[in-house]
Write a protein that holds these residues in place. Structure first.
Motif, PDB file in Angstrom:
ATOM      1  N   SER A 226       0.974   1.739  23.948  1.00 22.51           N
ATOM      2  CA  SER A 226       1.566   0.785  24.894  1.00 22.51           C
ATOM      3  C   SER A 226       0.969  -0.611  24.706  1.00 22.51           C
ATOM      4  N   PHE A 227      -0.281  -0.695  24.280  1.00 16.56           N
ATOM      5  CA  PHE A 227      -0.903  -1.969  23.924  1.00 16.56           C
ATOM      6  C   PHE A 227      -0.789  -2.106  22.417  1.00 16.56           C
ATOM      7  N   SER A 228      -0.079  -3.124  21.952  1.00 19.01           N
ATOM      8  CA  SER A 228       0.237  -3.191  20.523  1.00 19.01           C
ATOM      9  C   SER A 228      -0.417  -4.335  19.757  1.00 19.01           C
ATOM     10  N   ASP A 229      -1.240  -5.137  20.416  1.00 17.41           N
ATOM     11  CA  ASP A 229      -1.922  -6.226  19.711  1.00 17.41           C
ATOM     12  C   ASP A 229      -3.127  -5.640  18.971  1.00 17.41           C
ATOM     13  N   THR A 230      -2.810  -4.847  17.959  1.00 14.91           N
ATOM     14  CA  THR A 230      -3.819  -4.078  17.238  1.00 14.91           C
ATOM     15  C   THR A 230      -3.616  -4.178  15.733  1.00 14.91           C
ATOM     16  N   GLU A 231      -4.663  -3.803  15.043  1.00 14.57           N
ATOM     17  CA  GLU A 231      -4.569  -3.494  13.616  1.00 14.57           C
ATOM     18  C   GLU A 231      -5.148  -2.095  13.470  1.00 14.57           C
ATOM     19  N   LEU A 232      -4.700  -1.394  12.459  1.00 13.20           N
ATOM     20  CA  LEU A 232      -5.221  -0.067  12.167  1.00 13.20           C
ATOM     21  C   LEU A 232      -5.786  -0.100  10.754  1.00 13.20           C
ATOM     22  N   VAL A 233      -7.095   0.056  10.661  1.00 11.80           N
ATOM     23  CA  VAL A 233      -7.782   0.032   9.372  1.00 11.80           C
ATOM     24  C   VAL A 233      -8.121   1.477   9.004  1.00 11.80           C
ATOM     25  N   VAL A 234      -7.519   1.960   7.914  1.00 14.02           N
ATOM     26  CA  VAL A 234      -7.737   3.339   7.485  1.00 14.02           C
ATOM     27  C   VAL A 234      -8.392   3.339   6.116  1.00 14.02           C
ATOM     28  N   VAL A 235      -9.532   4.008   6.020  1.00 11.47           N
ATOM     29  CA  VAL A 235     -10.187   4.188   4.727  1.00 11.47           C
ATOM     30  C   VAL A 235      -9.807   5.568   4.207  1.00 11.47           C
ATOM     31  N   ASP A 236      -9.072   5.583   3.077  1.00 12.18           N
ATOM     32  CA  ASP A 236      -8.798   6.836   2.382  1.00 12.18           C
ATOM     33  C   ASP A 236     -10.034   7.091   1.530  1.00 12.18           C
ATOM     34  N   ASN A 237     -10.870   7.976   2.018  1.00 17.36           N
ATOM     35  CA  ASN A 237     -12.218   8.159   1.484  1.00 17.36           C
ATOM     36  C   ASN A 237     -12.258   9.159   0.329  1.00 17.36           C
ATOM     37  N   GLY A 238     -11.447   8.887  -0.704  1.00 17.25           N
ATOM     38  CA  GLY A 238     -11.466   9.719  -1.898  1.00 17.25           C
ATOM     39  C   GLY A 238     -10.627  10.974  -1.790  1.00 17.25           C
ATOM     40  N   SER A 239      -9.524  10.920  -1.058  1.00 23.63           N
ATOM     41  CA  SER A 239      -8.678  12.110  -0.886  1.00 23.63           C
ATOM     42  C   SER A 239      -8.057  12.552  -2.209  1.00 23.63           C
ATOM     43  N   THR A 240      -7.905  13.860  -2.343  1.00 27.05           N
ATOM     44  CA  THR A 240      -7.251  14.431  -3.525  1.00 27.05           C
ATOM     45  C   THR A 240      -5.983  15.194  -3.139  1.00 27.05           C
ATOM     46  N   ASP A 241      -5.624  15.188  -1.857  1.00 22.12           N
ATOM     47  CA  ASP A 241      -4.383  15.824  -1.410  1.00 22.12           C
ATOM     48  C   ASP A 241      -3.302  14.734  -1.293  1.00 22.12           C
ATOM     49  N   CYS A 242      -2.365  14.883  -0.406  1.00 20.29           N
ATOM     50  CA  CYS A 242      -1.268  13.919  -0.249  1.00 20.29           C
ATOM     51  C   CYS A 242      -1.570  12.792   0.736  1.00 20.29           C
ATOM     52  N   THR A 243      -2.822  12.637   1.124  1.00 23.71           N
ATOM     53  CA  THR A 243      -3.191  11.605   2.088  1.00 23.71           C
ATOM     54  C   THR A 243      -2.712  10.222   1.658  1.00 23.71           C
ATOM     55  N   SER A 244      -2.950   9.841   0.415  1.00 16.56           N
ATOM     56  CA  SER A 244      -2.572   8.489  -0.027  1.00 16.56           C
ATOM     57  C   SER A 244      -1.067   8.282   0.031  1.00 16.56           C
ATOM     58  N   LYS A 245      -0.285   9.304  -0.285  1.00 14.01           N
ATOM     59  CA  LYS A 245       1.176   9.177  -0.212  1.00 14.01           C
ATOM     60  C   LYS A 245       1.637   9.020   1.228  1.00 14.01           C
ATOM     61  N   ILE A 246       1.015   9.755   2.133  1.00 13.67           N
ATOM     62  CA  ILE A 246       1.361   9.632   3.550  1.00 13.67           C
ATOM     63  C   ILE A 246       1.088   8.205   4.015  1.00 13.67           C
ATOM     64  N   LEU A 247      -0.066   7.674   3.654  1.00 14.87           N
ATOM     65  CA  LEU A 247      -0.413   6.306   4.051  1.00 14.87           C
ATOM     66  C   LEU A 247       0.555   5.289   3.457  1.00 14.87           C
ATOM     67  N   GLU A 248       0.906   5.450   2.195  1.00 14.97           N
ATOM     68  CA  GLU A 248       1.823   4.520   1.527  1.00 14.97           C
ATOM     69  C   GLU A 248       3.203   4.528   2.170  1.00 14.97           C
ATOM     70  N   ASN A 249       3.613   5.637   2.750  1.00 14.82           N
ATOM     71  CA  ASN A 249       4.949   5.760   3.335  1.00 14.82           C
ATOM     72  C   ASN A 249       5.041   5.231   4.767  1.00 14.82           C
ATOM     73  N   ILE A 250       3.938   4.792   5.334  1.00 14.67           N
ATOM     74  CA  ILE A 250       3.968   4.218   6.683  1.00 14.67           C
ATOM     75  C   ILE A 250       4.157   2.718   6.541  1.00 14.67           C
ATOM     76  N   ASN A 251       5.281   2.248   7.016  1.00 17.08           N
ATOM     77  CA  ASN A 251       5.640   0.841   6.871  1.00 17.08           C
ATOM     78  C   ASN A 251       5.390   0.117   8.189  1.00 17.08           C
ATOM     79  N   ASP A 252       4.194  -0.399   8.345  1.00 20.15           N
ATOM     80  CA  ASP A 252       3.842  -1.144   9.543  1.00 20.15           C
ATOM     81  C   ASP A 252       2.838  -2.215   9.139  1.00 20.15           C
ATOM     82  N   LYS A 253       3.144  -3.454   9.468  1.00 18.54           N
ATOM     83  CA  LYS A 253       2.284  -4.568   9.039  1.00 18.54           C
ATOM     84  C   LYS A 253       0.893  -4.509   9.648  1.00 18.54           C
ATOM     85  N   ARG A 254       0.707  -3.718  10.714  1.00 13.98           N
ATOM     86  CA  ARG A 254      -0.611  -3.590  11.349  1.00 13.98           C
ATOM     87  C   ARG A 254      -1.537  -2.632  10.605  1.00 13.98           C
ATOM     88  N   LEU A 255      -0.987  -1.865   9.662  1.00 17.01           N
ATOM     89  CA  LEU A 255      -1.773  -0.873   8.921  1.00 17.01           C
ATOM     90  C   LEU A 255      -2.417  -1.518   7.699  1.00 17.01           C
TER      91      LEU A 255
END
Length: 146
Positions: A28-57
């Protein structure tokens, strides 16, 4: 500049990651940024992150290494955060829609407070309810049981 930076580190967290991130981007409060560190994933984590289209990410990718820990990942995320406040969420957590708004309201109403948490509900791998934080004992029984 976003008012609140929400930081997360994830390593091979594909199972709950999309739902976790969406629960933050739909706050509900949207004045945010979301900083996600993909900490060396070897599964589909990076693809999931790449498919999220939001300028705050903001995604920070780290090569797989035995030195990648939760602490090292969350430190990288914190170093990249630019908000006035910083919130932390694990990659397998799902936030209620008003979490950030309520925590911010509390912090701003209580300037002597520097850190807030929240109640939580524990579910199993299939999403079945197990217990809430209100059900937890107030003594050392918790340490013995869990």
């Amino acid at each position: 500049m976003p008012y609140i930076s929400i930081i997360m580190t994830v390593q091979n967290g594909e199972k709950y990651l999309n739902e976790s991130i969406l629960s933050l981007l739909e706050q509900s409060f949207s004045d945010t940024e979301l900083v996600v560190v993909d900490n060396g994933s070897t599964d589909c984590t990076s693809k999931i992150l790449e498919n999220i289209n939001d300028k705050r990410l903001k995604i920070i990718s780290v090569e797989p290494s035995p030195q990648n820990t939760f602490a090292s990942g969350i430190a990288k995320a914190f170093d990249s955060a630019i908000g006035e406040y910083v919130a932390v969420q694990d990659s397998d957590d799902i936030s209620e829609k008003t979490r950030i708004e309520k925590q911010l309201q509390y912090l701003e109403a209580h300037p002597d407070v520097a850190l807030v948490g929240s109640k939580f509900t524990v579910i199993d791998h299939s999403g079945k309810y197990l217990f809430t934080s209100a059900d937890l004992p107030e003594n050392n029984e918790l340490k013995q049981k869990y």
